[in-house]
Write a protein that holds these residues in place. Structure first.
Motif, short mmCIF file in Angstrom:
data_model
loop_
_atom_site.label_atom_id
_atom_site.label_comp_id
_atom_site.label_asym_id
_atom_site.label_seq_id
_atom_site.Cartn_x
_atom_site.Cartn_y
_atom_site.Cartn_z
N GLY A 166 33.07 44.05 35.30
CA GLY A 166 33.27 45.22 34.45
C GLY A 166 32.60 46.46 35.02
N ARG A 167 31.37 46.31 35.51
CA ARG A 167 30.67 47.44 36.13
C ARG A 167 31.41 47.94 37.38
NH1 ARG A 167 25.81 44.65 34.54
NH2 ARG A 167 25.71 43.60 36.58
N LEU A 168 31.92 46.99 38.18
CA LEU A 168 32.65 47.38 39.39
C LEU A 168 33.94 48.12 39.05
CD1 LEU A 168 32.24 44.20 41.64
CD2 LEU A 168 31.13 46.41 41.92
N LEU A 169 34.64 47.67 38.01
CA LEU A 169 35.88 48.32 37.63
C LEU A 169 35.63 49.75 37.15
CD1 LEU A 169 37.75 45.42 35.77
CD2 LEU A 169 38.04 46.19 38.13
N ARG A 170 34.50 49.98 36.51
CA ARG A 170 34.17 51.33 36.05
C ARG A 170 33.72 52.24 37.19
NH1 ARG A 170 31.95 48.14 31.92
NH2 ARG A 170 29.85 48.33 32.80
N SER A 171 32.98 51.67 38.14
CA SER A 171 32.44 52.50 39.23
C SER A 171 33.39 52.63 40.42
CB SER A 171 31.10 51.92 39.70
OG SER A 171 31.27 50.60 40.20
N PHE A 172 33.98 51.53 40.84
CA PHE A 172 34.86 51.52 42.01
C PHE A 172 36.28 51.96 41.65
CE2 PHE A 172 37.39 48.85 45.14
CZ PHE A 172 37.15 49.67 46.22
N ARG A 173 36.71 51.69 40.42
CA ARG A 173 38.03 52.05 39.91
C ARG A 173 39.14 51.60 40.85
NH1 ARG A 173 38.63 57.77 39.40
NH2 ARG A 173 40.33 57.33 37.94
N PRO A 174 39.26 50.29 41.07
CA PRO A 174 40.29 49.79 42.00
C PRO A 174 41.69 49.95 41.43
CG PRO A 174 39.28 47.96 40.84
CD PRO A 174 38.49 49.19 40.45
N HIS A 175 42.66 50.05 42.33
CA HIS A 175 44.05 50.06 41.91
C HIS A 175 44.50 48.66 41.49
CE1 HIS A 175 43.96 53.65 44.68
NE2 HIS A 175 44.41 54.17 43.55
N LEU A 176 43.94 47.65 42.14
CA LEU A 176 44.25 46.28 41.74
C LEU A 176 43.13 45.35 42.20
CD1 LEU A 176 45.30 44.57 44.47
CD2 LEU A 176 47.36 45.88 44.08
N ILE A 177 43.14 44.14 41.64
CA ILE A 177 42.23 43.07 42.04
C ILE A 177 43.04 42.02 42.78
CG2 ILE A 177 40.75 41.18 41.23
CD1 ILE A 177 40.04 42.90 38.81
N HIS A 178 42.53 41.60 43.92
CA HIS A 178 43.14 40.48 44.65
C HIS A 178 42.16 39.32 44.59
CE1 HIS A 178 45.58 39.04 48.38
NE2 HIS A 178 45.29 38.04 47.57
N ALA A 179 42.51 38.30 43.81
CA ALA A 179 41.64 37.14 43.62
C ALA A 179 42.05 36.00 44.55
CB ALA A 179 41.70 36.66 42.17
N HIS A 180 41.05 35.30 45.04
CA HIS A 180 41.29 34.10 45.85
C HIS A 180 40.75 32.91 45.06
CE1 HIS A 180 42.84 36.15 49.46
NE2 HIS A 180 42.09 37.15 49.04
#
Length: 476
Positions: free
Chosen positions: A89-103
């Motif tokens: 959640g903190r990363l999504l607020r600070s980095f603001r990625p266009h998408l997440i790529h999960a492995h």
């Protein structure tokens, strides 16, 4: 299907459908205790994305952390990790990625990753490196044999048979994670696109209940560091070997008729002469013996390989890797254990091997080692099932054997040793297959096409609007 994926990716690239080169991508991966192909793929994809101008951040957990955690905490976290919710959640607020790529998300990251992504309206692309979403064991095997009892069903059978690490408790935890999120619709609703490695995997996951329209085929890739010798060098070697065989046969014929001597020479076994000439046309350096690379675990067929070497003592197999069967490998006659290797050192080993051996008894979803061998012009002896059957063409890029059949594996190894010229021809065709399907450039086009598909279902989101604005700015 790989060819279709490539065609679609290049078509979209020409039409300008792909997102801007300035994407921000959050990669999530739970590393394994014993390093394997998944860990290598994650690092390679991150490097590929960064080389193409994207900003990538890695959210990383490691199974080495498990020793410091109480078992009850691991059990809870595997189903729902509150730490993931807070940290991502903190990363999504600070980095603001266009998408997440999960492995890999098991066990420390957990499927809570998908929920926090949905909360922030960030699409998720999930690579399915194994069959974890269908099988608590993740390999579709039980007691050394293929098993699909849990595919499309509630996985209680895995608990009954203690499939995960031979543990009732751990099997129950893995099965509970699958069951809970299947009931919640996590796999169907909260992942925008899945990446599967071949058509075989796609069909299995469809049978297991994943939406067919979300399953995209994209194989793994490797970066070739050397170019194998050309076909002309092999043709010259064959001509020289035959000429030498004829000359030797005539010299030794003595009182035999010249015609009989020539006939005998033409039917002479050129492989013996070839062995003395390897250094003249092997690149890089000389090739010798077989090679295994990968995790040292039962499903990799190590026991069958050991039995085969007892029946075929004409060569030795070098082993690179780590895992629970390391002790067995070190004590087995015919194996030369070289420890865990990677990077240039590993590629050099592959380039010097006459063939790679991959007799997995478990179903390989892909088989990264096979295309690493192809990239070095090294043919592969592999099991005739799973992803390996789609990669290796019998008699063209290697040899296929029945999984777990030590006799058939011994015959294949004996053939490879006795017919080095044929194996080198297979290696050249393997390299051509690599160039056609498994290069970074081709893989990048497919990956960008999948990212675009993941973003497309969200036309009204601020993320998609920002990417569209960047794309328009880049074309003006």
């Amino acid at each position: 299907m790989i060819a279709e994926s490539l065609a679609a990716a290049h078509r979209n690239l020409r039409l300008g459908y792909l997102p801007s080169r300035r994407m921000r991508i959050l990669v999530a991966h739970n590393a394994y205790i014993f390093r394997g192909g998944e860990d290598t793929v994650v690092e390679a994809e991150i490097k590929l994305l960064r080389q193409n101008g994207h900003e990538v951040m890695l959210y990383h957990r490691d199974n080495a952390e498990l020793d410091a955690l109480p078992r009850w905490q691991v059990a809870i976290d595997s189903v729902w990790s509150q730490r993931t919710v807070l940290e991502v959640g903190r990363l999504l607020r600070s980095f603001r990625p266009h998408l997440i790529h999960a492995h890999n998300t098991f066990p420390l990251i957990s499927p809570s990753l998908y929920s926090i992504a949905e909360h922030y309206r960030v699409p998720v692309v999930q690579t399915l490196h194994n069959f974890r979403l269908l099988c608590p064991q993740a390999t579709l095997t039980r007691d050394g044999r293929s098993c699909d009892d849990c595919v499309g069903r509630w996985p209680w059978r895995a608990v009954l048979h203690r499939c995960y690490r031979s543990s009732l408790a751990q099997s129950a935890v893995s099965a509970s994670m699958l069951s809970a999120h299947r009931a919640l619709g996590t796999w169907r609703r909260r992942v925008s696109r899945y990446i599967v490695l071949n058509q075989m995997c796609r069909e299995i996951f469809i049978r297991g209940g994943l939406p067919a329209e979300k399953l995209c085929i994209k194989p793994n890739f490797v970066q070739a560091s050397t170019t194998p010798m050309g076909a002309d060098a092999i043709d010259d070697a064959i001509d020289n070997a035959i000429d030498n065989a004829i000359d030797n046969a005539i010299d030794n014929a003595l009182d035999d008729a010249i015609d009989d001597a020539i006939d005998a020479a033409l039917h002479h076994d050129v492989s013996a002469n070839y062995r003395d000439q390897r250094n003249q046309y092997s690149q890089p350096g000389s090739r010798s013996g077989g090679l295994f690379i990968g995790r040292l675990s039962p499903e990799k067929g190590l026991h069958a390989r050991a039995q085969a070497l007892q029946q075929c003592p004409v060569t030795r197999i070098a082993v690179c890797g780590s895992g629970p069967l390391q002790g067995m490998v070190e004590q087995t006659e015919g194996f030369d254990y070289l420890g865990f290797q990677q990077g240039d050192a590993l590629r050099l080993r592959i380039a010097h091997a006459e063939f790679l051996v991959m007799p997995s008894t478990g179903i390989e979803s892909f088989g990264l080692a096979a295309i690493e061998a192809f990239a070095c012009g090294t043919p592969v002896i592999a099991s005739r099932h799973g992803g390996l059957r789609e990669i290796v063409t019998h008699g063209r890029t290697g040899l296929l054997v029945t999984p777990g059949d030590a006799n058939e594996l011994a015959d294949a190894i004996a053939y490879a040793v006795a017919n080095p010229l044929q194996m080198r021809r297979m290696g050249l065709e393997a390299y051509q297959t690599y160039l056609a399907r498994y290069t970074p450039e081709r893989n990048y086009a497919m990956l960008m096409d999948i990212y675009h598909q993941a973003l497309t279902p969200l036309p009204d989101s601020s993320i998609t609007q920002a990417i569209d604005a960047q794309t328009r700015a880049g074309t003006e």
